[in-house]
Scaffold this motif. Structure first.
Motif, short mmCIF file in Angstrom:
data_model
loop_
_atom_site.label_atom_id
_atom_site.label_comp_id
_atom_site.label_asym_id
_atom_site.label_seq_id
_atom_site.Cartn_x
_atom_site.Cartn_y
_atom_site.Cartn_z
N LEU A 191 -16.82 -10.16 14.74
CA LEU A 191 -17.12 -9.28 14.04
C LEU A 191 -16.05 -8.64 13.09
N VAL A 196 -16.20 -6.21 9.66
CA VAL A 196 -17.57 -5.47 9.94
C VAL A 196 -17.15 -3.93 9.86
N ALA A 219 -22.02 -4.34 15.99
CA ALA A 219 -21.61 -3.79 14.59
C ALA A 219 -21.68 -2.52 14.54
#
Length: 360
Positions: A191, A196, A219
């Motif tokens: 991520l 992110v 996240a």
């Protein structure tokens, strides 16, 4: 076998050519260099000397022989230029041709190295520009539909990043012109590669609810401010995904079940609901700003079919007493023709000022 690090690389769409096309192109170039050099040597044959010929003359076959051994850097020395002009031609013409011929021979290796360098440069440049983008985790049917809706409503394709471990999804996303981070979205490093921590929105459409929970949790830890939307299969997992950090959770199985039930009870109602859910056709549900001319009116008095009003981070149904009179800063949830963008004013009022702009 690829490692986890290899599987989390950023991949961009690339122009794919047939291997036979590449092979034919290189073969034609190599033959052209050979033919051109043979003609060059033959036309200047008086400047060469064949030490194996009694008369020291160089013929056409000798030109072919000299060209092949020279371009391949073998150089037996039996044929050599002896005039200043021939030597200059060898230094400034045939030597570059020799280099070009060698480049073609080892072109595959050089192309791989150059391709890797270009890819690293593209990734570095992409990381610098990537900010306030949308990360889509999972590029199956749901993820692809979400991306299509975003792109059709004005989101720049370069502002969408796909995360998926599957090779098929990678190929599909690249074919659609989207950059892909190949890897498991439950891993923090994957991520991070997708940016992110700098994204404005994260859409999670994995195939399993447990993966959705872990992806949402990861996240949210990386980006406390991003708006996270997640899809789950079972309604029992909605609360768990929200506790993991999702701002909105959509239950795909329940939504499909309700649509099936509506279509069974009332085919007409089912058709209308399907129309609302189909992007780009007929009617769509959209959100837009309240216009100055609409302040103080009731939702039912507006030309648009208002079904809800967003005020102070809360959503009220159009008949709720709290929104009997529309106020500055309200946002309207309306049903409108699909040709209108979700954030645009109603048809015919595109030059009017929004109420929150008037406050500014």
């Amino acid at each position: 076998m690829p490692t986890n690090k290899d599987r989390s690389l950023v991949r961009f769409p690339a122009t794919v050519r047939s291997p036979w096309w590449e092979l034919s192109r290189r073969l034609v170039l190599a033959i052209a260099i050979l033919v051109g050099t043979v003609l060059l040597v033959y036309l200047d044959r008086d400047g060469y000397r064949d030490n194996n010929d009694p008369q020291l003359r160089v013929g056409f076959i000798d030109s072919i022989y000299y060209t092949t051994v020279t371009l391949s850097t073998t150089g037996y020395g039996d044929i050599a230029p002896f005039t200043p002009g021939a030597r200059l031609v060898n230094a400034f013409v045939i030597t570059p041709l020799r280099i070009a011929f060698l480049v073609l021979l080892i072109g595959t290796t050089l192309e791989v190295l150059a391709s890797q360098g270009r890819e690293q440069f593209r990734v570095a440049r992409w990381r610098k520009k990537m900010d306030d983008h949308v990360v889509v985790i999972g590029y199956g049917t749901k993820g692809r539909s979400a991306v299509e809706l975003l792109l059709s409503n004005g989101v720049d394709k370069q502002k969408v990043v796909v995360v998926d471990p599957g090779s098929t999804a990678l190929e599909d996303a690249n074919a659609d012109g989207l950059p892909v981070v190949a890897g498991d979205a439950t891993r923090r490093e994957v991520l991070r590669r997708a940016g992110v921590d700098r994204a404005s929105q994260v859409i999670i459409t994995t195939g399993r609810d447990d993966s959705t929970v872990l992806s949402t949790l990861t996240a949210r830890q990386l980006n406390p401010d991003a708006y996270i939307v997640a899809a789950v299969r079972e309604s029992d997992n909605v609360q768990l995904v929200k506790q993991s950090g999702a701002d909105s959770v959509v239950t795909s199985s329940d939504a499909v079940g309700r649509l099936l039930g509506l279509s069974s009870l009332s085919p007409t109602l089912g058709a209308v609901m399907e129309d609302l859910l189909t992007q780009g056709e007929g009617l769509e549900v959209a959100e837009r700003e309240l216009l100055v001319s609409e302040v103080g009116k009731q939702p039912q008095q507006l030309p648009d079919q208002v079904i809800a009003v967003a005020r102070d981070d809360k959503v009220f149904r159009y008949f709720d007493p709290a929104v009997t009179q529309l106020a500055r800063g309200d946002r309207l949830i309306v049903v409108r023709p699909s040709k209108e963008l979700p954030w645009a004013p109603r048809p015919g009022t595109h030059n009017e000022v929004a109420s929150d702009e008037a406050d500014a």
